[in-house]
Design a protein around this motif. Structure first.
Motif, mmCIF file in Angstrom:
data_model
loop_
_atom_site.group_PDB
_atom_site.id
_atom_site.type_symbol
_atom_site.label_atom_id
_atom_site.label_comp_id
_atom_site.label_asym_id
_atom_site.label_seq_id
_atom_site.Cartn_x
_atom_site.Cartn_y
_atom_site.Cartn_z
ATOM 1 N N PRO A 83 10.467 32.619 -7.949
ATOM 2 C CA PRO A 83 10.425 33.529 -9.114
ATOM 3 C C PRO A 83 11.685 33.378 -9.962
ATOM 4 C CG PRO A 83 10.901 34.730 -7.109
ATOM 5 C CD PRO A 83 10.545 33.338 -6.675
ATOM 6 N N THR A 84 11.527 33.474 -11.256
ATOM 7 C CA THR A 84 12.627 33.404 -12.200
ATOM 8 C C THR A 84 12.613 34.636 -13.088
ATOM 9 O OG1 THR A 84 11.317 32.210 -13.846
ATOM 10 C CG2 THR A 84 12.469 30.872 -12.203
ATOM 11 N N ALA A 85 13.531 34.651 -14.036
ATOM 12 C CA ALA A 85 13.592 35.786 -14.951
ATOM 13 C C ALA A 85 12.402 35.823 -15.886
ATOM 14 C CB ALA A 85 14.892 35.731 -15.751
ATOM 15 N N TYR A 86 11.676 34.695 -16.028
ATOM 16 C CA TYR A 86 10.569 34.620 -16.975
ATOM 17 C C TYR A 86 9.218 34.490 -16.285
ATOM 18 C CZ TYR A 86 14.498 33.559 -20.023
ATOM 19 O OH TYR A 86 15.695 33.590 -20.688
ATOM 20 N N SER A 87 9.206 34.300 -14.959
ATOM 21 C CA SER A 87 7.933 34.119 -14.266
ATOM 22 C C SER A 87 8.026 34.654 -12.852
ATOM 23 C CB SER A 87 7.540 32.642 -14.229
ATOM 24 O OG SER A 87 8.498 31.893 -13.492
ATOM 25 N N GLN A 88 6.886 34.964 -12.283
ATOM 26 C CA GLN A 88 6.829 35.432 -10.914
ATOM 27 C C GLN A 88 6.626 34.249 -9.973
ATOM 28 O OE1 GLN A 88 3.675 38.300 -10.782
ATOM 29 N NE2 GLN A 88 4.772 39.815 -12.041
ATOM 30 N N LYS A 89 6.730 34.505 -8.669
ATOM 31 C CA LYS A 89 6.494 33.430 -7.712
ATOM 32 C C LYS A 89 5.025 33.028 -7.748
ATOM 33 C CE LYS A 89 5.751 36.588 -3.812
ATOM 34 N NZ LYS A 89 6.182 36.957 -2.445
ATOM 35 N N SER A 90 4.812 31.766 -7.553
ATOM 36 C CA SER A 90 3.450 31.247 -7.629
ATOM 37 C C SER A 90 3.327 29.990 -6.778
ATOM 38 C CB SER A 90 3.065 30.949 -9.084
ATOM 39 O OG SER A 90 3.962 29.985 -9.632
ATOM 40 N N PHE A 91 2.088 29.598 -6.564
ATOM 41 C CA PHE A 91 1.793 28.386 -5.804
ATOM 42 C C PHE A 91 1.043 27.413 -6.720
ATOM 43 C CE2 PHE A 91 2.126 31.799 -2.741
ATOM 44 C CZ PHE A 91 2.907 31.243 -1.747
ATOM 45 N N GLY A 92 1.169 26.131 -6.367
ATOM 46 C CA GLY A 92 0.503 25.113 -7.170
ATOM 47 C C GLY A 92 0.414 23.793 -6.408
ATOM 48 N N LEU A 93 0.035 22.757 -7.135
ATOM 49 C CA LEU A 93 -0.075 21.415 -6.588
ATOM 50 C C LEU A 93 0.826 20.479 -7.397
ATOM 51 C CD1 LEU A 93 -3.923 21.069 -5.973
ATOM 52 C CD2 LEU A 93 -2.151 21.415 -4.249
ATOM 53 N N GLN A 94 1.369 19.505 -6.721
ATOM 54 C CA GLN A 94 2.173 18.516 -7.416
ATOM 55 C C GLN A 94 1.739 17.121 -6.994
ATOM 56 O OE1 GLN A 94 6.320 18.815 -6.474
ATOM 57 N NE2 GLN A 94 6.079 18.258 -4.317
ATOM 58 N N PRO A 100 0.810 -1.242 0.000
ATOM 59 C CA PRO A 100 0.000 0.000 0.000
ATOM 60 C C PRO A 100 0.829 1.271 0.000
ATOM 61 C CG PRO A 100 -0.862 -1.567 1.598
ATOM 62 C CD PRO A 100 0.458 -2.127 1.102
ATOM 63 N N ASN A 101 2.140 1.174 0.244
ATOM 64 C CA ASN A 101 2.980 2.368 0.218
ATOM 65 C C ASN A 101 3.094 2.980 -1.174
ATOM 66 O OD1 ASN A 101 3.504 2.198 2.960
ATOM 67 N ND2 ASN A 101 5.232 0.826 2.649
ATOM 68 N N LEU A 102 2.751 2.171 -2.191
ATOM 69 C CA LEU A 102 2.757 2.705 -3.556
ATOM 70 C C LEU A 102 1.484 3.527 -3.748
ATOM 71 C CD1 LEU A 102 3.878 -0.501 -5.454
ATOM 72 C CD2 LEU A 102 5.260 1.493 -4.964
ATOM 73 N N SER A 103 1.568 4.775 -3.529
ATOM 74 C CA SER A 103 0.370 5.613 -3.554
ATOM 75 C C SER A 103 0.685 6.949 -4.206
ATOM 76 C CB SER A 103 -0.176 5.819 -2.142
ATOM 77 O OG SER A 103 0.810 6.422 -1.321
ATOM 78 N N LEU A 104 -0.391 7.611 -4.581
ATOM 79 C CA LEU A 104 -0.311 8.951 -5.181
ATOM 80 C C LEU A 104 -0.756 9.968 -4.140
ATOM 81 C CD1 LEU A 104 -0.028 10.882 -7.625
ATOM 82 C CD2 LEU A 104 -2.416 10.360 -8.164
ATOM 83 N N ARG A 105 0.059 10.985 -3.962
ATOM 84 C CA ARG A 105 -0.265 12.006 -2.970
ATOM 85 C C ARG A 105 -0.160 13.380 -3.609
ATOM 86 N NH1 ARG A 105 3.546 11.241 0.117
ATOM 87 N NH2 ARG A 105 4.757 13.159 -0.006
ATOM 88 N N MET A 106 -1.151 14.194 -3.312
ATOM 89 C CA MET A 106 -1.156 15.582 -3.793
ATOM 90 C C MET A 106 -0.657 16.476 -2.671
ATOM 91 S SD MET A 106 -2.505 15.421 -6.891
ATOM 92 C CE MET A 106 -3.064 17.078 -7.212
ATOM 93 N N GLN A 107 0.243 17.392 -2.997
ATOM 94 C CA GLN A 107 0.754 18.306 -1.988
ATOM 95 C C GLN A 107 1.055 19.660 -2.634
ATOM 96 O OE1 GLN A 107 4.255 16.365 -0.469
ATOM 97 N NE2 GLN A 107 5.584 17.165 -2.076
ATOM 98 N N PRO A 108 0.951 20.745 -1.834
ATOM 99 C CA PRO A 108 1.211 22.084 -2.399
ATOM 100 C C PRO A 108 2.701 22.294 -2.661
ATOM 101 C CG PRO A 108 0.784 22.232 -0.043
ATOM 102 C CD PRO A 108 0.508 20.805 -0.436
#
Length: 217
Positions: free
Chosen positions: A201-212, A188-196
Motif C-alpha cells: 500500500p502507498t499514499a495513493y493506493s491500497q494493497k492489492s494483488f496481481g500478476l507479473q 530453452p531457459n529464455l522463457s516467459l513466466r507468469m507469477q503472482p
C-alpha cells in the motif's frame, strides 16, 4: 668363529640382493626388471594444460562485413550459414533478369521514338511496334505512346538497379549482425513466466494483488 663369518656373509647377501633387484633398465615405454625379466609399463602423467583443446568457432563481425563487401555471399560462408546462399544468389539473379528485361525494352522503345522524331525515312525501327499492314496516320499520338513506354521501362530499369544495390547492402548487414549474434543465447531457459505479485500500500493506493510477466535469460 666360522659360524659368525657365515652369518655375516648371509646377512650381507640379504642386504645386497634387494638393492640389485631395484636396478632397472629404462626404455621409452617399458621398464625391464633384471631379477624377474618382466616388462613393467611406465605410467606417464599428462598435464591437462598440455592437452589439445579444439577451439570453438566464433566469427569476427568485421571480417564478415569485409568479406560480404568484397563479394555477396562470402560473409554468409564465413559465418557458416550456407542455407542463406540460395536466397542471396536467387535475389541477385532476379535483379539481373529485371535489369536485363527492362533495359532491353527501354532501348527498343527509345530507338523507335528517336527514329519517329528525326523524320528520316531510312530509320523505321518504330514500325516493329505496329500491327502487320498498319501505317501511322497521327505521328504525334504514336510518338506519345512510344515516349510513355520508354519512360516506363527506364523507370523500372532504374528501380531494378536500386533494388540490386539495396540487396547488396542487406547482405553486408546480415553478415555483420549474424556474426555479432553468433553466440547469443537461444536456449530453452529464455522463457516467459507468469507469477503472482503483491503490491504494498502507498499514499495513493491500497494493497492489492496481481500478476507479473518474468523473462528469464
Amino acid at each position: 668363529m666360522k659360524f659368525r663369518v657365515i652369518s655375516i656373509l648371509l646377512l650381507l647377501c640379504a642386504i645386497i640382493k634387494p638393492v640389485q633387484a631395484q636396478e632397472t633398465d629404462s626404455f621409452s615405454n617399458v621398464t625391464l626388471q633384471k631379477d624377474t625379466g618382466i616388462y613393467i609399463p611406465k605410467i606417464i602423467v599428462v598435464n591437462k594444460t598440455d592437452s589439445l583443446v579444439k577451439k570453438q568457432f566464433s566469427p569476427n563481425p568485421t571480417k564478415a562485413l569485409i568479406y560480404s563487401a568484397i563479394f555477396p555471399g562470402l560473409g554468409q560462408i564465413y559465418n557458416r550459414k550456407y542455407w542463406k546462399l540460395p536466397i542471396v544468389y536467387g535475389g541477385f539473379m532476379g535483379c539481373a533478369y529485371a535489369i536485363s528485361f527492362n533495359s532491353r525494352y527501354y532501348k527498343d522503345y527509345s530507338n523507335a521514338y528517336l527514329d519517329l522524331m528525326d523524320n528520316d525515312p531510312n530509320t523505321k525501327s518504330y514500325t516493329n511496334f505496329l500491327p502487320y499492314g498498319y501505317t501511322i496516320s497521327d505521328t504525334t499520338w504514336f510518338a506519345g505512346v512510344l515516349k510513355r513506354k520508354k519512360d516506363y521501362y527506364r523507370r523500372y530499369r532504374d528501380l531494378s538497379y536500386i533494388i540490386t544495390v539495396g540487396l547488396y547492402v542487406i547482405c553486408m548487414i546480415d553478415a555483420y549482425v549474424d556474426a555479432q549474434l553468433f553466440d547469443f543465447d537461444i536456449s530453452p531457459n529464455l522463457s516467459l513466466r507468469m507469477q503472482p505479485i503483491f503490491f504494498e500500500p502507498t499514499a495513493y493506493s491500497q494493497k492489492s494483488f496481481g500478476l507479473q510477466c518474468c523473462f528469464n535469460f
